[in-house]
Design an enzyme around this catalytic site. Sequence first.
Site, PDB file in Angstrom:
ATOM      1  CB  ILE A 215      -0.929  -0.003   1.229  1.00 13.04           C
ATOM      2  CG1 ILE A 215      -1.777  -1.282   1.257  1.00 13.04           C
ATOM      3  CG2 ILE A 215      -1.815   1.233   1.237  1.00 13.04           C
ATOM      4  CD1 ILE A 215      -2.609  -1.491   0.017  1.00 13.04           C
ATOM      5  CB  ALA A 216       2.499   3.303   1.837  1.00 15.07           C
ATOM      6  CG  LEU A 220      12.805   4.232   8.681  1.00 14.18           C
ATOM      7  CD1 LEU A 220      12.470   4.774  10.058  1.00 14.18           C
ATOM      8  CD2 LEU A 220      14.276   3.867   8.602  1.00 14.18           C
ATOM      9  N   GLY A 221      10.284   1.084   6.111  1.00 12.89           N
ATOM     10  CA  GLY A 221       9.384  -0.064   6.045  1.00 12.89           C
ATOM     11  C   GLY A 221       8.319   0.112   4.993  1.00 12.89           C
ATOM     12  CG  ASP A 373       5.499  12.563   9.479  1.00 11.71           C
ATOM     13  OD1 ASP A 373       5.494  13.675   8.922  1.00 11.71           O
ATOM     14  OD2 ASP A 373       5.804  11.504   8.891  1.00 11.71           O
TER      15      ASP A 373
END
Length: 663
Positions: A215-216, A220-221, A373
């Site tokens: 999905i994204a 970092l992940g 964020d």
Amino acid sequence: MDSLHASSFYTLPHLLCRETRTSVSYSSTSLKRRKKARRPRICSSAATGSGASNGVVSRALRQQVSNSALEQLDIERGVCIPFRKYSPESVRNKVLESRGAILSLMLRGVEIVWNLGLYWSNLVYDFLVGRDEEVVPYRARQLRNLLCDLGPSFIKAGQVLANRPDIIREDYMNELCILQDDVPSFPNQIAFRIIEEELGQPLEAVFSRISSETIAAASLGQVYRATLCATGEDVAIKVQRPGIEPIIYRDLFLFRTLASFLNGISMQKLGCNAELIVDEFGEKLLEELDYTLEARNLEDFLENFRNDPTVKIPQVYKQFSGSRVLVMEWIDGIRCTNPQAIKEAGLDVDGFLTIGVSAALRQLLEFGLFHGDPHPGNIFAMRDGRIAYVDFGNVAVLSQQNKQILIDAVVHAVNEDYAEMANDFTRLGFLSPGTDVTPIIPALEAIWQNSAGKGLSDFNFRSVTGKFNQLVYNYPIRIPERFSLVIRSLLTQEGICFTLKPDFKFLEVAYPYVAKRLLTDPNPALRERLIQVLFKDGLFQWKRLENLITLAKENVAKMSSNPALQVKSTKNQRDWKVERKLDLTDTIKDGARLFFVDEGIRRQLLLALTEDSKLHIEELVDVYRLVEDQIDIPSVAVEVARDIPTVVRDLLLSWSASVLSDR
């Protein structure tokens, strides 16, 4: 629908499994204010004994120095972290314990120094030929691309620099603001193996289906969408990028090594060591790497907004999560970057923005735990009118002391007390203790009067921040990491508001919230701030009281009329606390107690009613008319009557104390 969704799903293959990994998260505890620890001096020539002994002493002193820097951060924040993931010594040990560490460090160090050195030499050349200003846009883009090429640690560093006007100039900051950490996703097979290692069982034992595409994907992940076998609920699975931790540790070690050569410049420009800035950055970055900490952040946000019907925080499934995998509730909402979809969903844009601003201010001033964020990809509009937050890896904590100083700063701004505003900067850690604030006072006055003088209609944080950035760049001011997150958070959310409604006035929502907090919060510290707002130069400000009440009523009216409060099917609705009126009962009780017990307040209030040799009955009537439809006079009278024994006791104690002091 503009919510996140997967294009396709597929049946899970059987993969190897192993025992579930366990993890522990630690909570912060408050720290009483204590004297700042002095940095110990290291004198190698004074050490005696064998070479091995000297090495032990040297390591011990280095550890003491590192602890001193971190303790300075704890004291400044007012928060102690008993089990921190980051320390310079732990990073050093982690890096050097791996096989081939020295060679890896040398190669990476050469790569960093070569690329940054080449970039710096170009800047020097631009300056020498007199074209340094005209090529700024090009050099800023070049810096952004360079940080992307150097990897995830530098991408994160660039995102931090985008909010640090104390370190780089504004035109470079603006370029780094668009720095994205979107990177190509790593293969599904690797991601699914990591998930299984954390679960300790095959994927198909937990999830009936999972998206075939990410999905994204970030530095970092990356994130997948899946469905739980047991309940059929849709969840988001966040998986850490493989091998990222050694890279981060290695780069942090090199960052701090390079920073040690810049301490002199940093002390002169910012009033602190460059190593301290790296320590702040490293601490947050390692926290983002541990998903057990993000799970804890989610639980804290859930608890904070438990009784708020306007905010949606996803549930976390800790039984399926670990240090590298996080499973949480899927949020099916509308992206805040799509105003058309929000309008087509029948949502009230004004109501949604009011909810968003109020939620942000509650995080900052009430909870002291805020989303660090909140970019448009992390905030969604739910179809029932609620605002939803996702991605809690980057959060910041403000101590009770910091929150009170922020409110003090608001009060000082209202009272135009710029000398105290400058002192607030020192108390918040922007200026090192002992710094002469005299040169800063006129600059603060110019910034605030120029911005506030235009009125609410033209006031916005971006314009104020632009002027503040110039102030920070010209004076030895350091922006502490947590406040750089505060600034970024406010600017980002204001930007979202402008996207949804170009003529939105942030302060027209923020002021009513602050007014309601001042008038209704029983916190003694806020009661003291309310008195400071209502009295200026010993005179009672009747008009200011009327404005506070009007603004507070406006906040209650906007929040209570939101469509999210009309939902009937939410299972936790009975736990919601919905304010339909401005409840001033506790404020009136506290005011009555102060009137009888505090001689100074009693004298000031009596003078307020007889200022300028006249009774201010008309002003009192105006105030009563503002609140008569908000309060139940008989109920308030009963509450005040019930409080009489306490008032009498306090009055007797105050009287006896004064008698004893006279003797």
